[in-house]
Write a protein that holds these residues in place. Structure first.
Motif, short mmCIF file in Angstrom:
data_model
loop_
_atom_site.label_atom_id
_atom_site.label_comp_id
_atom_site.label_asym_id
_atom_site.label_seq_id
_atom_site.Cartn_x
_atom_site.Cartn_y
_atom_site.Cartn_z
N GLN A 186 59.33 59.34 41.43
CA GLN A 186 59.41 58.34 40.36
C GLN A 186 60.81 58.24 39.77
N LYS A 187 61.60 59.30 39.91
CA LYS A 187 62.96 59.30 39.35
C LYS A 187 63.98 58.71 40.30
N LEU A 188 63.67 58.67 41.60
CA LEU A 188 64.64 58.24 42.59
C LEU A 188 64.66 56.72 42.74
N ASP A 189 65.79 56.21 43.24
CA ASP A 189 65.93 54.80 43.56
C ASP A 189 65.05 54.49 44.77
N LYS A 190 64.03 53.68 44.56
CA LYS A 190 63.05 53.42 45.62
C LYS A 190 63.62 52.60 46.77
N ALA A 191 64.76 51.96 46.55
CA ALA A 191 65.39 51.23 47.63
C ALA A 191 66.14 52.17 48.58
N ARG A 192 66.47 53.36 48.08
CA ARG A 192 67.28 54.29 48.88
C ARG A 192 66.50 55.49 49.40
N PHE A 193 65.36 55.79 48.75
CA PHE A 193 64.58 56.96 49.13
C PHE A 193 63.12 56.57 49.33
N LYS A 194 62.53 57.03 50.43
CA LYS A 194 61.16 56.67 50.75
C LYS A 194 60.31 57.92 51.00
N ILE A 196 57.80 59.58 53.19
CA ILE A 196 57.39 59.40 54.58
C ILE A 196 56.23 60.32 54.93
N HIS A 197 55.83 61.15 53.99
CA HIS A 197 54.77 62.13 54.21
C HIS A 197 54.36 62.62 52.84
N LYS A 198 53.17 63.14 52.70
CA LYS A 198 52.74 63.62 51.38
C LYS A 198 53.66 64.72 50.86
N SER A 199 54.40 65.37 51.76
CA SER A 199 55.26 66.48 51.36
C SER A 199 56.75 66.18 51.49
N TYR A 200 57.12 64.95 51.92
CA TYR A 200 58.53 64.67 52.19
C TYR A 200 58.97 63.31 51.64
N ILE A 201 60.16 63.32 51.04
CA ILE A 201 60.87 62.10 50.66
C ILE A 201 62.24 62.18 51.33
N VAL A 202 62.70 61.07 51.88
CA VAL A 202 63.95 61.12 52.64
C VAL A 202 64.88 59.98 52.22
N ALA A 203 66.19 60.26 52.29
CA ALA A 203 67.19 59.21 52.09
C ALA A 203 67.20 58.32 53.31
N MET A 204 66.97 57.03 53.13
CA MET A 204 66.82 56.13 54.26
C MET A 204 68.07 56.07 55.13
N ASN A 205 69.25 56.18 54.51
CA ASN A 205 70.48 56.08 55.31
C ASN A 205 70.75 57.34 56.13
N ARG A 206 69.90 58.38 55.95
CA ARG A 206 70.06 59.61 56.74
C ARG A 206 69.22 59.59 58.01
N ILE A 207 68.34 58.62 58.14
CA ILE A 207 67.48 58.56 59.32
C ILE A 207 68.25 57.93 60.47
N SER A 208 68.38 58.68 61.56
CA SER A 208 69.10 58.15 62.73
C SER A 208 68.15 57.52 63.74
N LYS A 209 66.90 58.04 63.80
CA LYS A 209 65.92 57.42 64.70
C LYS A 209 64.52 57.90 64.32
N ILE A 210 63.54 57.13 64.78
CA ILE A 210 62.14 57.48 64.61
C ILE A 210 61.54 57.61 66.00
N THR A 211 61.00 58.78 66.27
CA THR A 211 60.44 59.01 67.59
C THR A 211 59.10 59.71 67.45
N GLY A 212 58.06 59.07 68.00
CA GLY A 212 56.73 59.62 67.85
C GLY A 212 56.36 59.69 66.38
N GLY A 213 55.96 60.86 65.94
CA GLY A 213 55.61 61.04 64.54
C GLY A 213 56.68 61.72 63.74
N LEU A 214 57.94 61.58 64.16
CA LEU A 214 59.04 62.27 63.50
C LEU A 214 60.15 61.31 63.08
N ALA A 215 60.74 61.59 61.94
CA ALA A 215 61.98 60.93 61.52
C ALA A 215 63.10 61.92 61.79
#
Length: 238
Positions: A186-194, A196-215
């Motif tokens: 709730q504190k993070l900028d929702k445009a920059r952080f998503k 992706i799992h009940k236990s994980y939030i990630v910076a979108m610009n850090r994702i290099s690829k999505i493969t299978g069930g992994l970021a």
């Protein structure tokens, strides 16, 4: 930003008034228009005058600093001045841009003012040829190991749930903070952080690829993608 900011001091300690008046007086873009020892006096002033910035103590007799903020539907920007680190995080649900833990020096005061101007400085957005100004802060404040830590968005890589805590992975190290994953989301900028799992939030610009069930992040870290979050995540890359 060239416009002078009209600011007030709200603190029940004479020493804090003396220090802040001295520091404010050294900056030509700050104009001290009021100094108050109770929140009630300050509230009356804010209702009837332009105030751009409040230097606000948290613990005061009668109405506290945070209670003052709760009464204002559109509070000015706020720099907290407090001797109690543990209360600082609570203020970030309001327009608090920084906090100064007493006693603080001029260098730390200047850092807070820089953060204030960063909040006010317009950000150019290319959309239909128009410029828009945003007030989204470029950082999140975390309580970690008994201290308040400012984590800049461009340093934050991902967040992992850790029981009743979260582990915050940054380019500067890993912080363990006593908040839930939902609370920090709730504190993070929702445009920059998503989420992706009940236990994980990630910076979108850090994702290099999505493969299978992994970021897969740009440093090779692999994070699981929850089924309920997968479609929304993929939509962001289309």
């Amino acid at each position: 930003m060239d416009e002078t900011l009209k600011c007030i001091i709200v603190d029940d300690e004479e020493g804090a008034h003396l220090v802040l008046k001295q520091y404010i007086g050294q900056l030509q873009h700050l104009e001290l228009t009021g100094a108050f020892y109770t929140a009630v006096e300050a509230m009356e002033f804010v209702y009837n005058n332009r105030v751009d910035l409040i230097f606000l103590d948290i613990n005061m007799p009668g109405l506290s600093g945070l209670e003052l903020l709760q009464t204002l539907s559109d509070p000015p920007l706020v720099v907290l001045t407090t001797a109690y680190r543990e209360y600082a995080l609570e203020g970030y649900k309001y327009r608090v841009v920084d906090y100064l833990v007493k006693p603080f020096h001029f260098q730390r005061f200047m850092a807070a003012i820089d953060t204030v101007y960063s909040r006010l400085r317009p950000r150019v957005v290319v959309a239909g040829g128009s410029n828009t100004a945003t007030e989204t802060p470029a950082f999140v404040m975390l309580k970690a190991e008994g201290e308040m830590v400012k984590v800049m968005y461009d340093q934050l890589i991902y967040v992992r749930s850790w029981g009743n805590y979260v582990k915050v992975f940054t380019t500067q190290g890993v912080y363990l903070s006593p908040v839930t994953t939902t609370e920090i989301e709730q504190k993070l900028d929702k445009a920059r952080f998503k989420r992706i799992h009940k236990s994980y939030i990630v910076a979108m610009n850090r994702i290099s690829k999505i493969t299978g069930g992994l970021a897969v992040l740009d440093d090779g870290t692999e994070l699981p993608i929850g089924t309920t979050y997968r479609r929304e995540l993929l939509d962001n890359f289309q």
